[in-house]
Design an enzyme around this catalytic site. Sequence first.
Site, PDB file in Angstrom:
ATOM      1  N   GLU A 158     -88.554   3.058  27.134  1.00  0.00           N
ATOM      2  CA  GLU A 158     -87.915   1.986  27.892  1.00  0.00           C
ATOM      3  C   GLU A 158     -88.963   0.877  28.032  1.00  0.00           C
ATOM      4  OE1 GLU A 158     -84.847   1.369  31.581  1.00  0.00           O
ATOM      5  OE2 GLU A 158     -86.408   2.864  31.812  1.00  0.00           O
ATOM      6  N   ALA A 169     -88.341  -3.030  37.021  1.00  0.00           N
ATOM      7  CA  ALA A 169     -89.625  -2.591  37.575  1.00  0.00           C
ATOM      8  C   ALA A 169     -90.709  -2.449  36.515  1.00  0.00           C
ATOM      9  CB  ALA A 169     -89.431  -1.264  38.309  1.00  0.00           C
ATOM     10  N   HIS A 224     -81.933  -3.981  29.309  1.00  0.00           N
ATOM     11  CA  HIS A 224     -82.971  -4.851  29.882  1.00  0.00           C
ATOM     12  C   HIS A 224     -82.954  -6.182  29.132  1.00  0.00           C
ATOM     13  CE1 HIS A 224     -85.092  -2.415  32.902  1.00  0.00           C
ATOM     14  NE2 HIS A 224     -84.699  -1.388  32.175  1.00  0.00           N
ATOM     15  N   HIS A 245     -78.296   2.061  30.685  1.00  0.00           N
ATOM     16  CA  HIS A 245     -77.718   1.968  32.038  1.00  0.00           C
ATOM     17  C   HIS A 245     -76.873   0.706  32.267  1.00  0.00           C
ATOM     18  CE1 HIS A 245     -81.398  -0.298  32.746  1.00  0.00           C
ATOM     19  NE2 HIS A 245     -82.138   0.751  33.060  1.00  0.00           N
ATOM     20  N   ASN A 248     -76.871  -2.373  34.972  1.00  0.00           N
ATOM     21  CA  ASN A 248     -78.208  -2.561  35.525  1.00  0.00           C
ATOM     22  C   ASN A 248     -79.131  -3.227  34.509  1.00  0.00           C
ATOM     23  OD1 ASN A 248     -77.475   0.513  36.938  1.00  0.00           O
ATOM     24  ND2 ASN A 248     -77.909  -1.253  38.203  1.00  0.00           N
ATOM     25  N   ALA A 249     -79.930  -4.204  34.985  1.00  0.00           N
ATOM     26  CA  ALA A 249     -80.926  -4.900  34.163  1.00  0.00           C
ATOM     27  C   ALA A 249     -80.294  -5.599  32.961  1.00  0.00           C
ATOM     28  CB  ALA A 249     -82.032  -3.945  33.709  1.00  0.00           C
ATOM     29  N   ASP A 302     -82.112   8.068  35.272  1.00  0.00           N
ATOM     30  CA  ASP A 302     -83.196   7.092  35.414  1.00  0.00           C
ATOM     31  C   ASP A 302     -84.151   7.544  36.521  1.00  0.00           C
ATOM     32  OD1 ASP A 302     -84.660   4.857  34.733  1.00  0.00           O
ATOM     33  OD2 ASP A 302     -83.437   3.454  35.893  1.00  0.00           O
ATOM     34  N   ALA A 337     -86.659   0.483  41.408  1.00  0.00           N
ATOM     35  CA  ALA A 337     -87.677   1.115  40.554  1.00  0.00           C
ATOM     36  C   ALA A 337     -87.220   2.499  40.109  1.00  0.00           C
ATOM     37  CB  ALA A 337     -89.002   1.215  41.307  1.00  0.00           C
TER      38      ALA A 337
END
Length: 418
Positions: A158, A169, A224, A245, A248-249, A302, A337
């Site tokens: 990741e 994070a 991300h 995920h 998220n991100a 995660d 995080a």
Amino acid sequence: MSQSREEIVAQVSESLAGAPERIAIRGARKVDAQGVTSHFWLTAAHGVITAIGTDDEEFESACRSIGLDPADDTAVIDAAGQLVTPGYVDIHAHGAWEHSFDDGPEGIDIARAGHAVHGTTRQVLSLITNPVDVICANLKNVRAKMDMRPDILGAHLEGPFLALARKGAHDPECLKDPVPELVEQLLEAADGCIRQITIAPELPHGISAIQQFAAAGVVPAVGHCDADYETAKRGFNAGAGIMTHMFNAMNGLHHRKPGPIPAAVEDPRVTIELINDGFHVQNPMVRLGFGFAPHRIAFVTDAMAATDCPDGAYKLGALDVNVVDGHARLVSNGAIAGSTLLLEVAVERAVNELGISPVDAVEAATLTPAKAFGYDKPNAVTGAPLGLLAPGYAADVLITDPATWKVQQVWCAGRKVK
């Protein structure tokens, strides 16, 4: 007297390094992706399920065929109506029990035990963004552990190829553009252990890196990222097979700027990760995710080092993290995080809080994540396929309380973990 965590870690590691047992379970209620079956039994030997059924006479014959006496109460387990499911498969987790998978061989053993005793029989070890030489050293540790025990499927990187605007994070000083030389350096250090790598496809070399990793047998993941719909679609067409995920991100859903989520939802080749802890993704969005992509949602945790630990101060790599009410945030800027989730809890939440069927909830923690890497079929990494309770599948078996979904007993490849 209950065992200490040190004793549990030693027991789990010793069991997983040992030989598989012969297993016979009867009187269970089976739940897997193929449905629910009452009065269910199974037998297993040499790490593989040998027979299943509901007929008592057939059970006795199946026991004898693997050298067990069906009348021997010490050899045959009566599940007494409890649930039996396949072992859980977590393809995105960073640690547990105050250790991360970046913490060397001992850290891997401890963190894996923290997930294994809660039913996660197979795990892809997620490594966070670090300097490239540190990532390479961590990959070598994962590679060595894979050769010693069957529960470790490989590594998930990741980072470091993440969008700065969606870094979460991860350490911004360590983020990189995935130029071909860097990709080759990571592949060489991994020696075949990278299963998955999260890449922001909009990076200058994002699409070419997806192609390069896919050609090497890695499953790239879009995440991300701040990618628009077309760029995400290009990433999936270039070989990305996972969305890291979902929600998220990444840039979210917008009616005039669709972003990466619809690109993943529309593509039947893509497995979609989802963190079902009620915090990263709240319940209405979890339900929406299941409606978006039936049979393609993979529960992931995660999970970071504070998983299955009290609230307090922890580390995520070199970054300070504070955990309050089970929620982990960076001390520096309050960014989320990672989680403190276990797949055991994700499945229980899905069934008891969200009203998702037990079959669908178990599928999201077993067969779907296995499919992301082709492990639902015979393969070179796990040998026998994962994700179902059926003859020829790996003897990854859980006995679980039907009300609480707490895991009572665990086998991984026929080895007793709990």
